[in-house]
Design a protein around this motif. Structure first.
Motif, PDB file in Angstrom:
ATOM      1  N   LEU A   1      -5.662   8.932  -5.930  1.00 22.90           N
ATOM      2  CA  LEU A   1      -4.337   9.553  -5.907  1.00 22.90           C
ATOM      3  C   LEU A   1      -4.029  10.262  -7.222  1.00 22.90           C
ATOM      4  O   LEU A   1      -3.406  11.316  -7.231  1.00 22.90           O
ATOM      5  CB  LEU A   1      -3.259   8.499  -5.623  1.00 22.90           C
ATOM      6  CG  LEU A   1      -3.209   7.958  -4.206  1.00 22.90           C
ATOM      7  CD1 LEU A   1      -2.282   6.750  -4.133  1.00 22.90           C
ATOM      8  CD2 LEU A   1      -2.758   9.027  -3.238  1.00 22.90           C
ATOM      9  N   ASN A   2      -4.458   9.671  -8.332  1.00 24.81           N
ATOM     10  CA  ASN A   2      -4.206  10.281  -9.636  1.00 24.81           C
ATOM     11  C   ASN A   2      -5.095  11.479  -9.918  1.00 24.81           C
ATOM     12  O   ASN A   2      -4.707  12.365 -10.674  1.00 24.81           O
ATOM     13  CB  ASN A   2      -4.393   9.250 -10.758  1.00 24.81           C
ATOM     14  CG  ASN A   2      -3.167   8.393 -10.961  1.00 24.81           C
ATOM     15  OD1 ASN A   2      -2.049   8.886 -11.014  1.00 24.81           O
ATOM     16  ND2 ASN A   2      -3.365   7.100 -11.072  1.00 24.81           N
TER      17      ASN A   2
ATOM     18  N   CYS B   1      -4.885   9.907   7.205  1.00 23.85           N
ATOM     19  CA  CYS B   1      -3.991   9.474   6.132  1.00 23.85           C
ATOM     20  C   CYS B   1      -3.474  10.711   5.422  1.00 23.85           C
ATOM     21  O   CYS B   1      -4.254  11.596   5.092  1.00 23.85           O
ATOM     22  CB  CYS B   1      -4.737   8.593   5.144  1.00 23.85           C
ATOM     23  SG  CYS B   1      -5.424   7.118   5.887  1.00 23.85           S
ATOM     24  N   HIS B   2      -2.187  10.776   5.192  1.00 24.10           N
ATOM     25  CA  HIS B   2      -1.589  11.913   4.519  1.00 24.10           C
ATOM     26  C   HIS B   2      -0.847  11.436   3.285  1.00 24.10           C
ATOM     27  O   HIS B   2      -0.202  10.410   3.306  1.00 24.10           O
ATOM     28  CB  HIS B   2      -0.609  12.645   5.443  1.00 24.10           C
ATOM     29  CG  HIS B   2      -1.245  13.169   6.680  1.00 24.10           C
ATOM     30  ND1 HIS B   2      -1.940  14.345   6.700  1.00 24.10           N
ATOM     31  CD2 HIS B   2      -1.314  12.664   7.926  1.00 24.10           C
ATOM     32  CE1 HIS B   2      -2.399  14.553   7.921  1.00 24.10           C
ATOM     33  NE2 HIS B   2      -2.035  13.553   8.674  1.00 24.10           N
ATOM     34  N   GLY B   3      -0.938  12.190   2.232  1.00 23.38           N
ATOM     35  CA  GLY B   3      -0.184  11.939   1.018  1.00 23.38           C
ATOM     36  C   GLY B   3       0.489  13.212   0.586  1.00 23.38           C
ATOM     37  O   GLY B   3       0.569  13.514  -0.589  1.00 23.38           O
ATOM     38  N   LEU B   4       0.941  13.983   1.540  1.00 24.96           N
ATOM     39  CA  LEU B   4       1.510  15.290   1.246  1.00 24.96           C
ATOM     40  C   LEU B   4       2.742  15.182   0.351  1.00 24.96           C
ATOM     41  O   LEU B   4       2.932  16.008  -0.544  1.00 24.96           O
ATOM     42  CB  LEU B   4       1.860  16.018   2.550  1.00 24.96           C
ATOM     43  CG  LEU B   4       2.269  17.479   2.429  1.00 24.96           C
ATOM     44  CD1 LEU B   4       1.178  18.286   1.729  1.00 24.96           C
ATOM     45  CD2 LEU B   4       2.556  18.056   3.803  1.00 24.96           C
ATOM     46  N   GLY B   5       3.561  14.171   0.530  1.00 23.65           N
ATOM     47  CA  GLY B   5       4.751  14.004  -0.313  1.00 23.65           C
ATOM     48  C   GLY B   5       4.383  13.859  -1.775  1.00 23.65           C
ATOM     49  O   GLY B   5       4.987  14.487  -2.649  1.00 23.65           O
ATOM     50  N   LEU B   6       3.367  13.033  -2.063  1.00 26.68           N
ATOM     51  CA  LEU B   6       2.917  12.863  -3.444  1.00 26.68           C
ATOM     52  C   LEU B   6       2.340  14.156  -4.001  1.00 26.68           C
ATOM     53  O   LEU B   6       2.553  14.490  -5.168  1.00 26.68           O
ATOM     54  CB  LEU B   6       1.868  11.750  -3.530  1.00 26.68           C
ATOM     55  CG  LEU B   6       2.391  10.336  -3.376  1.00 26.68           C
ATOM     56  CD1 LEU B   6       1.225   9.350  -3.305  1.00 26.68           C
ATOM     57  CD2 LEU B   6       3.314   9.978  -4.527  1.00 26.68           C
TER      58      LEU B   6
ATOM     59  N   ASN C   1       1.944   9.696 -12.990  1.00 26.14           N
ATOM     60  CA  ASN C   1       0.930   8.660 -13.077  1.00 26.14           C
ATOM     61  C   ASN C   1       1.225   7.620 -12.007  1.00 26.14           C
ATOM     62  O   ASN C   1       2.312   7.047 -11.971  1.00 26.14           O
ATOM     63  CB  ASN C   1       0.909   8.009 -14.456  1.00 26.14           C
ATOM     64  CG  ASN C   1      -0.230   7.037 -14.595  1.00 26.14           C
ATOM     65  OD1 ASN C   1      -1.352   7.328 -14.196  1.00 26.14           O
ATOM     66  ND2 ASN C   1       0.049   5.872 -15.139  1.00 26.14           N
ATOM     67  N   ILE C   2       0.251   7.395 -11.142  1.00 31.06           N
ATOM     68  CA  ILE C   2       0.386   6.420 -10.065  1.00 31.06           C
ATOM     69  C   ILE C   2      -0.355   5.170 -10.477  1.00 31.06           C
ATOM     70  O   ILE C   2      -1.485   5.234 -10.959  1.00 31.06           O
ATOM     71  CB  ILE C   2      -0.170   6.992  -8.748  1.00 31.06           C
ATOM     72  CG1 ILE C   2       0.588   8.270  -8.389  1.00 31.06           C
ATOM     73  CG2 ILE C   2      -0.086   5.957  -7.626  1.00 31.06           C
ATOM     74  CD1 ILE C   2      -0.061   9.099  -7.308  1.00 31.06           C
ATOM     75  N   GLU C   3       0.297   4.007 -10.319  1.00 28.08           N
ATOM     76  CA  GLU C   3      -0.313   2.747 -10.723  1.00 28.08           C
ATOM     77  C   GLU C   3       0.198   1.612  -9.846  1.00 28.08           C
ATOM     78  O   GLU C   3       1.051   1.828  -8.981  1.00 28.08           O
ATOM     79  CB  GLU C   3      -0.024   2.462 -12.194  1.00 28.08           C
ATOM     80  CG  GLU C   3       1.450   2.452 -12.525  1.00 28.08           C
ATOM     81  CD  GLU C   3       1.726   2.459 -14.024  1.00 28.08           C
ATOM     82  OE1 GLU C   3       2.766   1.905 -14.414  1.00 28.08           O
ATOM     83  OE2 GLU C   3       0.918   3.003 -14.799  1.00 28.08           O
ATOM     84  N   HIS C   4      -0.315   0.421 -10.069  1.00 25.31           N
ATOM     85  CA  HIS C   4       0.149  -0.748  -9.332  1.00 25.31           C
ATOM     86  C   HIS C   4       1.581  -1.074  -9.757  1.00 25.31           C
ATOM     87  O   HIS C   4       1.933  -0.967 -10.922  1.00 25.31           O
ATOM     88  CB  HIS C   4      -0.744  -1.959  -9.601  1.00 25.31           C
ATOM     89  CG  HIS C   4      -2.141  -1.798  -9.120  1.00 25.31           C
ATOM     90  ND1 HIS C   4      -2.488  -1.877  -7.788  1.00 25.31           N
ATOM     91  CD2 HIS C   4      -3.294  -1.533  -9.785  1.00 25.31           C
ATOM     92  CE1 HIS C   4      -3.792  -1.682  -7.656  1.00 25.31           C
ATOM     93  NE2 HIS C   4      -4.308  -1.466  -8.851  1.00 25.31           N
TER      94      HIS C   4
ATOM     95  N   SER D   1       3.526   2.320  -7.918  1.00 22.42           N
ATOM     96  CA  SER D   1       4.578   2.935  -8.703  1.00 22.42           C
ATOM     97  C   SER D   1       4.142   4.335  -9.111  1.00 22.42           C
ATOM     98  O   SER D   1       2.976   4.562  -9.408  1.00 22.42           O
ATOM     99  CB  SER D   1       4.809   2.073  -9.953  1.00 22.42           C
ATOM    100  OG  SER D   1       5.699   2.694 -10.829  1.00 22.42           O
ATOM    101  N   VAL D   2       5.077   5.258  -9.105  1.00 21.16           N
ATOM    102  CA  VAL D   2       4.827   6.610  -9.585  1.00 21.16           C
ATOM    103  C   VAL D   2       5.744   6.856 -10.772  1.00 21.16           C
ATOM    104  O   VAL D   2       6.964   6.773 -10.655  1.00 21.16           O
ATOM    105  CB  VAL D   2       5.078   7.673  -8.481  1.00 21.16           C
ATOM    106  CG1 VAL D   2       4.810   9.064  -9.027  1.00 21.16           C
ATOM    107  CG2 VAL D   2       4.235   7.393  -7.254  1.00 21.16           C
ATOM    108  N   LYS D   3       5.136   7.125 -11.918  1.00 23.28           N
ATOM    109  CA  LYS D   3       5.902   7.430 -13.130  1.00 23.28           C
ATOM    110  C   LYS D   3       5.889   8.937 -13.324  1.00 23.28           C
ATOM    111  O   LYS D   3       4.822   9.557 -13.329  1.00 23.28           O
ATOM    112  CB  LYS D   3       5.296   6.751 -14.347  1.00 23.28           C
ATOM    113  CG  LYS D   3       5.433   5.250 -14.309  1.00 23.28           C
ATOM    114  CD  LYS D   3       4.895   4.629 -15.583  1.00 23.28           C
ATOM    115  CE  LYS D   3       4.845   3.122 -15.451  1.00 23.28           C
ATOM    116  NZ  LYS D   3       6.047   2.437 -15.756  1.00 23.28           N
TER     117      LYS D   3
END
Length: 74
Positions: free
Chosen positions: A18-19, A35-40, A55-58, A65-67
């Motif tokens: 994802l990152n 699987c779609h991640g269009l929003g991200l 930055n995507i993390e646990h 979490s998305v910072k």
């Protein structure tokens, strides 16, 4: 800004993808579902257009979490 959820979470490999992947759409013979991640993807593009980073993390809540960091404008 930090947006977190308490969903099922993601593996380290999924978070790395994802990152570092420019798109998240998956559709091939190895998957049983799409699987779609269009929003991200859209969020990352908007943030980058404004000179920021994501930055995507646990998440401490169990999901992920998305910072989002944006530069200050004067």
């Amino acid at each position: 800004m930090d947006v977190s959820d308490d969903g099922v979470g993601a593996t380290d490999e999924q978070i790395e993808k994802l990152n570092n992947t420019s798109h998240y759409m998956v559709c091939d013979e190895n998957t049983t579902k799409q699987c779609h991640g269009l929003g991200l993807l859209i969020v990352k593009q908007i943030v980058q257009a404004h000179g920021g980073t994501t930055n995507i993390e646990h998440s401490s809540c169990g999901g992920f979490s998305v910072k989002i960091t944006l530069p200050m404008q004067k």
